[in-house]
Design a protein around this motif. Structure first.
Motif, PDB file in Angstrom:
ATOM      1  N   THR A  26      39.431  34.435  44.813  1.00  0.00           N
ATOM      2  CA  THR A  26      39.900  34.529  43.427  1.00  0.00           C
ATOM      3  C   THR A  26      39.782  33.171  42.742  1.00  0.00           C
ATOM      4  OG1 THR A  26      41.376  36.422  43.712  1.00  0.00           O
ATOM      5  CG2 THR A  26      41.966  34.859  41.992  1.00  0.00           C
ATOM      6  N   THR A  27      40.121  32.106  43.459  1.00  0.00           N
ATOM      7  CA  THR A  27      39.961  30.762  42.897  1.00  0.00           C
ATOM      8  C   THR A  27      38.495  30.483  42.589  1.00  0.00           C
ATOM      9  OG1 THR A  27      41.916  29.852  43.998  1.00  0.00           O
ATOM     10  CG2 THR A  27      40.207  28.292  43.365  1.00  0.00           C
ATOM     11  N   LEU A  28      37.594  30.839  43.513  1.00  0.00           N
ATOM     12  CA  LEU A  28      36.164  30.603  43.298  1.00  0.00           C
ATOM     13  C   LEU A  28      35.626  31.405  42.114  1.00  0.00           C
ATOM     14  CD1 LEU A  28      34.703  30.462  46.911  1.00  0.00           C
ATOM     15  CD2 LEU A  28      34.402  28.721  45.132  1.00  0.00           C
ATOM     16  N   LYS A  29      36.026  32.656  41.996  1.00  0.00           N
ATOM     17  CA  LYS A  29      35.545  33.499  40.898  1.00  0.00           C
ATOM     18  C   LYS A  29      36.005  32.952  39.543  1.00  0.00           C
ATOM     19  CE  LYS A  29      35.436  37.696  43.728  1.00  0.00           C
ATOM     20  NZ  LYS A  29      36.128  38.975  44.050  1.00  0.00           N
ATOM     21  N   ALA A  30      37.281  32.550  39.502  1.00  0.00           N
ATOM     22  CA  ALA A  30      37.808  31.997  38.249  1.00  0.00           C
ATOM     23  C   ALA A  30      37.150  30.659  37.929  1.00  0.00           C
ATOM     24  CB  ALA A  30      39.321  31.834  38.353  1.00  0.00           C
ATOM     25  N   PHE A  31      36.949  29.843  38.957  1.00  0.00           N
ATOM     26  CA  PHE A  31      36.296  28.550  38.728  1.00  0.00           C
ATOM     27  C   PHE A  31      34.873  28.745  38.217  1.00  0.00           C
ATOM     28  CE2 PHE A  31      33.377  25.296  40.179  1.00  0.00           C
ATOM     29  CZ  PHE A  31      33.888  24.182  39.509  1.00  0.00           C
ATOM     30  N   LYS A  32      34.157  29.693  38.802  1.00  0.00           N
ATOM     31  CA  LYS A  32      32.782  29.958  38.357  1.00  0.00           C
ATOM     32  C   LYS A  32      32.770  30.299  36.860  1.00  0.00           C
ATOM     33  CE  LYS A  32      29.043  33.310  38.773  1.00  0.00           C
ATOM     34  NZ  LYS A  32      28.654  34.651  39.263  1.00  0.00           N
ATOM     35  N   ALA A  33      33.692  31.169  36.444  1.00  0.00           N
ATOM     36  CA  ALA A  33      33.750  31.564  35.028  1.00  0.00           C
ATOM     37  C   ALA A  33      34.147  30.386  34.139  1.00  0.00           C
ATOM     38  CB  ALA A  33      34.741  32.710  34.859  1.00  0.00           C
TER      39      ALA A  33
ATOM     40  N   ILE B 188      48.616  25.427  38.972  1.00  0.00           N
ATOM     41  CA  ILE B 188      48.454  26.846  38.657  1.00  0.00           C
ATOM     42  C   ILE B 188      48.703  27.601  39.960  1.00  0.00           C
ATOM     43  CG2 ILE B 188      46.992  28.660  37.716  1.00  0.00           C
ATOM     44  CD1 ILE B 188      45.184  26.479  36.553  1.00  0.00           C
ATOM     45  N   ALA B 189      49.630  28.544  39.936  1.00  0.00           N
ATOM     46  CA  ALA B 189      49.975  29.276  41.151  1.00  0.00           C
ATOM     47  C   ALA B 189      50.209  30.746  40.836  1.00  0.00           C
ATOM     48  CB  ALA B 189      51.213  28.673  41.804  1.00  0.00           C
TER      49      ALA B 189
ATOM     50  N   GLU C 134      45.364  37.827  42.249  1.00  0.00           N
ATOM     51  CA  GLU C 134      44.040  38.424  42.066  1.00  0.00           C
ATOM     52  C   GLU C 134      43.640  38.579  40.597  1.00  0.00           C
ATOM     53  OE1 GLU C 134      43.075  41.691  44.868  1.00  0.00           O
ATOM     54  OE2 GLU C 134      45.094  41.402  45.684  1.00  0.00           O
ATOM     55  N   ASP C 135      44.345  37.901  39.690  1.00  0.00           N
ATOM     56  CA  ASP C 135      44.021  37.987  38.261  1.00  0.00           C
ATOM     57  C   ASP C 135      43.028  36.880  37.901  1.00  0.00           C
ATOM     58  OD1 ASP C 135      43.913  38.100  35.496  1.00  0.00           O
ATOM     59  OD2 ASP C 135      46.054  38.530  35.267  1.00  0.00           O
ATOM     60  N   VAL C 136      41.757  37.168  38.065  1.00  0.00           N
ATOM     61  CA  VAL C 136      40.702  36.179  37.839  1.00  0.00           C
ATOM     62  C   VAL C 136      40.660  35.736  36.383  1.00  0.00           C
ATOM     63  CG1 VAL C 136      38.205  35.792  37.890  1.00  0.00           C
ATOM     64  CG2 VAL C 136      39.322  37.024  39.764  1.00  0.00           C
ATOM     65  N   GLU C 137      40.808  36.683  35.484  1.00  0.00           N
ATOM     66  CA  GLU C 137      40.696  36.377  34.049  1.00  0.00           C
ATOM     67  C   GLU C 137      41.778  35.414  33.590  1.00  0.00           C
ATOM     68  OE1 GLU C 137      40.572  38.729  29.734  1.00  0.00           O
ATOM     69  OE2 GLU C 137      40.467  39.859  31.606  1.00  0.00           O
ATOM     70  N   HIS C 138      43.030  35.660  33.985  1.00  0.00           N
ATOM     71  CA  HIS C 138      44.122  34.778  33.566  1.00  0.00           C
ATOM     72  C   HIS C 138      43.985  33.407  34.220  1.00  0.00           C
ATOM     73  CE1 HIS C 138      48.750  34.171  32.948  1.00  0.00           C
ATOM     74  NE2 HIS C 138      48.023  33.475  32.088  1.00  0.00           N
ATOM     75  N   LEU C 139      43.584  33.379  35.489  1.00  0.00           N
ATOM     76  CA  LEU C 139      43.388  32.101  36.167  1.00  0.00           C
ATOM     77  C   LEU C 139      42.295  31.298  35.467  1.00  0.00           C
ATOM     78  CD1 LEU C 139      43.864  30.090  38.428  1.00  0.00           C
ATOM     79  CD2 LEU C 139      42.418  31.493  39.924  1.00  0.00           C
ATOM     80  N   THR C 140      41.230  31.963  35.065  1.00  0.00           N
ATOM     81  CA  THR C 140      40.150  31.292  34.334  1.00  0.00           C
ATOM     82  C   THR C 140      40.676  30.662  33.051  1.00  0.00           C
ATOM     83  OG1 THR C 140      38.527  32.877  35.179  1.00  0.00           O
ATOM     84  CG2 THR C 140      37.912  31.618  33.216  1.00  0.00           C
ATOM     85  N   ASP C 141      41.472  31.411  32.317  1.00  0.00           N
ATOM     86  CA  ASP C 141      42.040  30.929  31.062  1.00  0.00           C
ATOM     87  C   ASP C 141      42.931  29.704  31.298  1.00  0.00           C
ATOM     88  OD1 ASP C 141      42.636  31.212  28.185  1.00  0.00           O
ATOM     89  OD2 ASP C 141      44.646  31.742  28.873  1.00  0.00           O
ATOM     90  N   CYS C 142      43.747  29.745  32.353  1.00  0.00           N
ATOM     91  CA  CYS C 142      44.649  28.624  32.656  1.00  0.00           C
ATOM     92  C   CYS C 142      43.869  27.384  33.073  1.00  0.00           C
ATOM     93  CB  CYS C 142      45.629  29.020  33.751  1.00  0.00           C
ATOM     94  SG  CYS C 142      46.847  30.249  33.241  1.00  0.00           S
ATOM     95  N   LEU C 143      42.801  27.573  33.837  1.00  0.00           N
ATOM     96  CA  LEU C 143      41.959  26.443  34.227  1.00  0.00           C
ATOM     97  C   LEU C 143      41.369  25.763  32.996  1.00  0.00           C
ATOM     98  CD1 LEU C 143      40.033  27.919  37.294  1.00  0.00           C
ATOM     99  CD2 LEU C 143      41.619  25.994  37.350  1.00  0.00           C
ATOM    100  N   LEU C 144      40.895  26.553  32.067  1.00  0.00           N
ATOM    101  CA  LEU C 144      40.289  25.997  30.848  1.00  0.00           C
ATOM    102  C   LEU C 144      41.313  25.265  29.994  1.00  0.00           C
ATOM    103  CD1 LEU C 144      37.892  28.924  29.929  1.00  0.00           C
ATOM    104  CD2 LEU C 144      37.216  26.614  30.645  1.00  0.00           C
ATOM    105  N   LYS C 145      42.508  25.816  29.882  1.00  0.00           N
ATOM    106  CA  LYS C 145      43.559  25.162  29.086  1.00  0.00           C
ATOM    107  C   LYS C 145      43.931  23.802  29.662  1.00  0.00           C
ATOM    108  CE  LYS C 145      45.760  29.259  27.079  1.00  0.00           C
ATOM    109  NZ  LYS C 145      46.969  30.131  27.069  1.00  0.00           N
TER     110      LYS C 145
END
Length: 378
Positions: A211-218, A296-297, A319-330
């Motif tokens: 999940t971390t890898l998928k969100a990081f990729k996005a 981010i946890a 397992e929420d890839v979309e929200h994790l992606t958003d938090c990484l970007l913020k």
């Protein structure tokens, strides 16, 4: 009165959350009152580090819970070293210690670092794990939970469950946020303008590295300055490496195996992420708090007790890839927000999660059994 000889048992000699706890506890006990011994059921860095600190250690090899084959060896060690109390850490260690302790009439304590049952298991496996934990908690003299959520899970599934809560403690001598960030980033090959996300944990299903890898990729497709440092080993290493290979992420993902320099790594990264599927109380997050990391946890037991979304970190559903992606970007886009979160969690760690507090509370539990044992022999 001579120091009470305590045998701490732990499932493995490698370094993980529970193992770090055993290291800090055994090396910080009042040596005038307690003489700690550590028995691990595999060898590893924990055992070597304890030996350097002068702690008596022993290894009896097994990766199986309730392993009747090791009982004779456990009994022999206890008798040869005149052990007076047993403190088991984790399910496997407890299952392989309690029968011997019970038979010898020794008090045994059980610290639950994370229940062996969780909601991601099949129905049959879930029931069997609950049954085994019910058996263990009824056979030990005292159960210790590391968080309120950890305790509540026990109450939910185990009838008449009773325990005390003792949160983990962090050594602020070791986890000192005043390390030279610039020098460490240079040593690890990080460029000044890069934003590094750190995943420093076991590469296992529980920690959900994909999940971390998928969100990081996005996220990295939208912010070219983002980089990911993945540190750890585990049974999902092949899947992780295959994902990196398939998605051609070698230029933006740095993989490292087990590392002992956790404070240095936490200093070097800008964001720490751990979106586990379940936790008891993740010691890795406490360590990152001590190092002023922006976190981010996942919103799971233990973690959600001290992280508040938007106030001192970001919480996402597992397992929420979309929200994790958003938090990484913020966080990647705001150094001010990263600093705000880092200062907030550091203050909380200082207030609630010091190693001295953890040792004091544990010794208070020991004292009850120490006194009762002394009365029996007087």
């Amino acid at each position: 009165m001579k120091p009470t000889k305590i045998l701490m048992t732990i499932r493995q000699g490698e370094v993980g959350g529970g193992e770090s706890h055993v290291f800090d506890l055994s090396t910080n006990l009042d040596q005038k009152l307690y003489d700690p011994h550590v028995l691990a059921f595999t060898d590893g860095a924990l055992i070597q580090n304890l030996k350097k600190k002068g702690i008596k250690t022993h290894v009896i090899y097994t990766k199986v819970p309730f392993d009747v084959r090791v009982r004779k060896q456990v009994k022999a060690y206890i008798q040869e070293n005149n052990i007076e109390m047993v403190h088991a850490h984790g399910t496997r260690a407890a299952s392989n210690s309690l029968h011997v302790a019970n038979k010898l009439g020794l008090p045994i304590l059980y610290t639950v670092h994370g229940w062996s049952f969780n909601d991601n298991q099949s129905t049959l496996k879930h029931k069997l794990r609950i049954a085994s934990e019910r058996y263990i908690t009824r056979k030990v003299n005292q159960t210790i939970n590391v968080s309120e959520g950890n305790q509540n899970a026990g109450k939910k599934y185990i009838r008449d469950f009773n325990s005390v809560i003792i949160n983990y403690g962090i050594s602020f001598e070791r986890f000192n946020p005043n390390l030279d960030k610039t020098a460490l980033r240079k040593e690890f090959g990080f460029e000044d303008d890069e934003i590094w996300v750190g995943f420093i944990a076991r590469i296992t299903y529980q920690k959900d590295p994909l999940t971390t890898l998928k969100a990081f990729k996005a996220a990295s497709s939208k912010n070219e300055k983002l980089r990911l440092l993945m540190v750890g080993e585990g049974d999902m290493q092949e899947e992780v490496d295959a994902f990196i290979e398939k998605n051609k992420l070698h230029n933006v993902v740095k993989r490292m195996g087990f590392q002992s320099r956790v404070p240095d790594l936490l200093t070097a990264v800008d964001i720490f992420t751990l979106v586990s599927r379940w936790e008891g109380l993740p010691i890795g997050l406490l360590e990152s708090m001590a190092m002023k990391s922006a976190i981010i946890a996942s919103k799971v037991d233990g973690t959600k007790e001290f992280l508040s979304h938007g106030e001192n970190g970001f919480l996402v559903e597992k397992e929420d890839v979309e929200h994790l992606t958003d938090c990484l970007l913020k966080l990647a886009e705001s150094e001010e927000l990263r600093e705000k979160f880092g200062e907030a969690v550091h203050a909380l760690a200082r207030k609630k999660f010091g190693v001295d507090r953890m040792v004091t509370e544990t010794q208070a539990v020991y004292e009850n059994f120490r006194n009762s044992s002394a009365q029996k022999t007087s």
